[in-house]
Design an enzyme around this catalytic site. Sequence first.
Site, PDB file in Angstrom:
ATOM      1  N   ARG A   1     -27.458  58.834  76.606  1.00  0.00           N
ATOM      2  CA  ARG A   1     -26.534  59.861  77.083  1.00  0.00           C
ATOM      3  C   ARG A   1     -26.811  60.240  78.534  1.00  0.00           C
ATOM      4  NH1 ARG A   1     -27.074  64.937  74.664  1.00  0.00           N
ATOM      5  NH2 ARG A   1     -25.591  65.332  76.348  1.00  0.00           N
TER       6      ARG A   1
ATOM      7  N   ILE B   1     -20.889  80.360  75.040  1.00  0.00           N
ATOM      8  CA  ILE B   1     -20.139  80.257  76.303  1.00  0.00           C
ATOM      9  C   ILE B   1     -19.548  81.612  76.696  1.00  0.00           C
ATOM     10  CG2 ILE B   1     -19.634  77.778  76.080  1.00  0.00           C
ATOM     11  CD1 ILE B   1     -16.735  78.709  75.262  1.00  0.00           C
TER      12      ILE B   1
ATOM     13  N   CYS C   1     -26.175  73.200  69.067  1.00  0.00           N
ATOM     14  CA  CYS C   1     -26.979  72.213  69.804  1.00  0.00           C
ATOM     15  C   CYS C   1     -28.422  72.396  69.351  1.00  0.00           C
ATOM     16  CB  CYS C   1     -26.851  72.456  71.305  1.00  0.00           C
ATOM     17  SG  CYS C   1     -27.933  71.407  72.277  1.00  0.00           S
TER      18      CYS C   1
ATOM     19  N   LYS D   1     -26.068  62.790  86.273  1.00  0.00           N
ATOM     20  CA  LYS D   1     -25.176  63.087  85.135  1.00  0.00           C
ATOM     21  C   LYS D   1     -24.637  64.508  85.235  1.00  0.00           C
ATOM     22  CE  LYS D   1     -26.985  64.506  81.115  1.00  0.00           C
ATOM     23  NZ  LYS D   1     -26.545  65.800  80.604  1.00  0.00           N
ATOM     24  N   ASN D   2     -25.519  65.466  85.506  1.00  0.00           N
ATOM     25  CA  ASN D   2     -25.109  66.876  85.453  1.00  0.00           C
ATOM     26  C   ASN D   2     -24.293  67.317  86.663  1.00  0.00           C
ATOM     27  OD1 ASN D   2     -26.247  67.001  82.980  1.00  0.00           O
ATOM     28  ND2 ASN D   2     -28.109  68.060  83.634  1.00  0.00           N
TER      29      ASN D   2
ATOM     30  N   ASP E   1     -35.134  70.762  82.004  1.00  0.00           N
ATOM     31  CA  ASP E   1     -34.876  69.350  81.693  1.00  0.00           C
ATOM     32  C   ASP E   1     -36.054  68.436  82.021  1.00  0.00           C
ATOM     33  OD1 ASP E   1     -31.348  69.498  82.686  1.00  0.00           O
ATOM     34  OD2 ASP E   1     -32.418  70.273  80.955  1.00  0.00           O
TER      35      ASP E   1
ATOM     36  N   ARG F   1     -21.177  68.724  74.698  1.00  0.00           N
ATOM     37  CA  ARG F   1     -21.040  70.128  75.097  1.00  0.00           C
ATOM     38  C   ARG F   1     -20.503  70.264  76.507  1.00  0.00           C
ATOM     39  NH1 ARG F   1     -23.019  73.813  72.440  1.00  0.00           N
ATOM     40  NH2 ARG F   1     -22.823  75.128  74.266  1.00  0.00           N
TER      41      ARG F   1
HETATM   42  C1  EPZ Z   1     -26.768  72.682  82.068  1.00  0.00           C
HETATM   43  O1  EPZ Z   1     -26.349  73.121  80.770  1.00  0.00           O
HETATM   44  C2  EPZ Z   1     -27.234  71.237  81.898  1.00  0.00           C
HETATM   45  N1  EPZ Z   1     -26.163  70.442  81.347  1.00  0.00           N
HETATM   46  C3  EPZ Z   1     -28.432  71.189  80.953  1.00  0.00           C
HETATM   47  O2  EPZ Z   1     -28.921  69.855  80.943  1.00  0.00           O
HETATM   48  C4  EPZ Z   1     -29.537  72.068  81.504  1.00  0.00           C
HETATM   49  O3  EPZ Z   1     -30.592  72.113  80.598  1.00  0.00           O
HETATM   50  C5  EPZ Z   1     -28.991  73.509  81.711  1.00  0.00           C
HETATM   51  O4  EPZ Z   1     -27.845  73.489  82.564  1.00  0.00           O
HETATM   52  C6  EPZ Z   1     -30.028  74.417  82.350  1.00  0.00           C
HETATM   53  O5  EPZ Z   1     -30.483  73.909  83.540  1.00  0.00           O
HETATM   54  C7  EPZ Z   1     -25.184  70.004  82.172  1.00  0.00           C
HETATM   55  O6  EPZ Z   1     -25.125  70.289  83.345  1.00  0.00           O
HETATM   56  C8  EPZ Z   1     -24.141  69.125  81.555  1.00  0.00           C
HETATM   57  P1  EPZ Z   1     -26.730  77.051  81.016  1.00  0.00           P
HETATM   58  P2  EPZ Z   1     -25.557  74.502  80.597  1.00  0.00           P
HETATM   59  O7  EPZ Z   1     -25.375  77.585  80.780  1.00  0.00           O
HETATM   60  O8  EPZ Z   1     -24.776  74.794  81.803  1.00  0.00           O
HETATM   61  C9  EPZ Z   1     -27.425  80.730  78.105  1.00  0.00           C
HETATM   62  C10 EPZ Z   1     -29.736  67.842  80.043  1.00  0.00           C
HETATM   63  O9  EPZ Z   1     -30.790  67.594  79.442  1.00  0.00           O
HETATM   64  N2  EPZ Z   1     -25.977  80.954  78.208  1.00  0.00           N
HETATM   65  O10 EPZ Z   1     -27.264  77.121  82.405  1.00  0.00           O
HETATM   66  O11 EPZ Z   1     -24.880  74.425  79.282  1.00  0.00           O
HETATM   67  C11 EPZ Z   1     -27.754  79.429  77.372  1.00  0.00           C
HETATM   68  O12 EPZ Z   1     -27.736  79.597  75.988  1.00  0.00           O
HETATM   69  C12 EPZ Z   1     -28.950  69.126  79.711  1.00  0.00           C
HETATM   70  O13 EPZ Z   1     -29.246  67.122  80.915  1.00  0.00           O
HETATM   71  C13 EPZ Z   1     -25.438  82.084  77.629  1.00  0.00           C
HETATM   72  O14 EPZ Z   1     -26.139  82.886  77.023  1.00  0.00           O
HETATM   73  O15 EPZ Z   1     -26.775  75.526  80.492  1.00  0.00           O
HETATM   74  C14 EPZ Z   1     -29.118  79.092  77.931  1.00  0.00           C
HETATM   75  O16 EPZ Z   1     -30.075  79.782  77.219  1.00  0.00           O
HETATM   76  C15 EPZ Z   1     -29.490  69.856  78.541  1.00  0.00           C
HETATM   77  N3  EPZ Z   1     -24.091  82.270  77.734  1.00  0.00           N
HETATM   78  C16 EPZ Z   1     -29.033  79.593  79.361  1.00  0.00           C
HETATM   79  O17 EPZ Z   1     -27.960  80.536  79.411  1.00  0.00           O
HETATM   80  C17 EPZ Z   1     -23.268  81.398  78.411  1.00  0.00           C
HETATM   81  O18 EPZ Z   1     -22.046  81.606  78.464  1.00  0.00           O
HETATM   82  C18 EPZ Z   1     -28.797  78.528  80.405  1.00  0.00           C
HETATM   83  O19 EPZ Z   1     -27.726  77.730  79.992  1.00  0.00           O
HETATM   84  C19 EPZ Z   1     -23.841  80.263  78.991  1.00  0.00           C
HETATM   85  C20 EPZ Z   1     -25.207  80.062  78.886  1.00  0.00           C
END
Ligand code: EPZ
Length: 409
Positions: free
Chosen positions: A387, A111, A104, A11-12, A295, A80
Amino acid sequence: MHGAVNISGSKNAALPILAATLLTDEPCVLRRVPNLSDTRFMVRILESLGAEVSFKNGTVKVHAKKISGFADYELVRKMRGSICIAGPLLARLKTARVSLPGGCIIGARPINLHLKGFAALGAKIKIEGGYVDATAKKLKGGTMFLGGRAGSTVLGTANVMMAATLAEGVTVIESAACEPEVVDLAHFLNAMGANIAGAGSPTITITGVAKLHGAEHEVIPDRIEAVTFAVAAAATNGEVTIHGARAEHFRAVIDKLEEANVLVQRSGSSLVVRRKGALKAADITTLPYSGFPTDAQAQMMSLFTLAKGTSIITERIFESRFMHVSELTRMGADIEIEGPSAIVKGGRPLSGAPVMASDLRASAALVIAGMAASGETQVNRIYHLDRGYEQMDVKLRGLGAKIQRVQEK
Ligand code: EPZ
């Protein structure tokens, strides 16, 4: 559980790769795309932007001949991951107006790093009325550091990498995410004619090109689905053969399973998973790749409720990803939360109960606990599960699980 299971596409990996098809006006063909509510949703978003899309038997054909740069709140708010259309739209149209993703349950999930990357490429960023407007006369390559509070960002790296493919000159992303899904996206982009080096390492270099063309790609297997079945095999004291997974994508989990006295054995291109003896407690801290994936945290917690001894699970990526704790406690588990850690005192038998899924991975953890518990468990709100897991109940029944999908009253 006994028998064999085939792992679906990731998925990811599929979500940003579907978004990347917006970078070209030529047809793209993607294979092994899992049939999930999230991927079907991304297809609807591509169609809402003007792309022609077909999705059949795991194959998605996209032709984004003529597209608009506006993605509506009503669509984006539901998933998201759809934020990763912003980079491709900005790159191709030099303008993107995308609804900001809402809150969430697992964390704030800002972002800011995505926008920092776009700005470093010369885009003007305006946030108004719940939308982010990114515009640029032209995008120009630059060097940026994308590390944040919890380290690298997966979709942030993906978004900026996609935006940089059509920028003038060279872009260097430092503190980039190294997840296999980022590498798979870079492979697809390079197949479209992009010039990306270093994906999978913390430094990714993108040399901009004038135009991208159509391409074909097969999505990698879902490492988190594979991990979920491995944990389920150990939790139910069964033996399961997992086909189609790539063990090198979840070494950190295999390492922790072995510490918990679970055997994960290669057999040809498959993996055989079963206990080596009584389950053992272990400590986990979630980290960016190649550390232990957040995850897989909830699923492992279910396993550790069954292991004699105390396991400390520390969540370092998302600030509120322990929603499953209260539900596991309803099933008789002994878990206390202290700051970013959950202290699991394992070994007390679980008993079936009605429980509530709060998010995707929490729902998988509750299904695993339900299979290991005595009596009947009813997991509510399984739309969370759908999902991210393709036909989870069908696959589990194929392994001998007594699991039925029922209409909620
Ligand atoms: C991806 O989300 C995955 N989703 C998530 O999987 C996964 O948990 C996550 O990466 C971490 O491995 C998809 O790929 C669709 P991040 P993403 O940006 O990219 C902070 C699942 O269960 N952050 O790596 O949204 C954020 O708040 C899902 O399949 C900022 O502060 O996660 C978090 O604490 C859930 N500013 C950390 O970084 C930003 O601009 C990591 O988030 C972006 C992120």
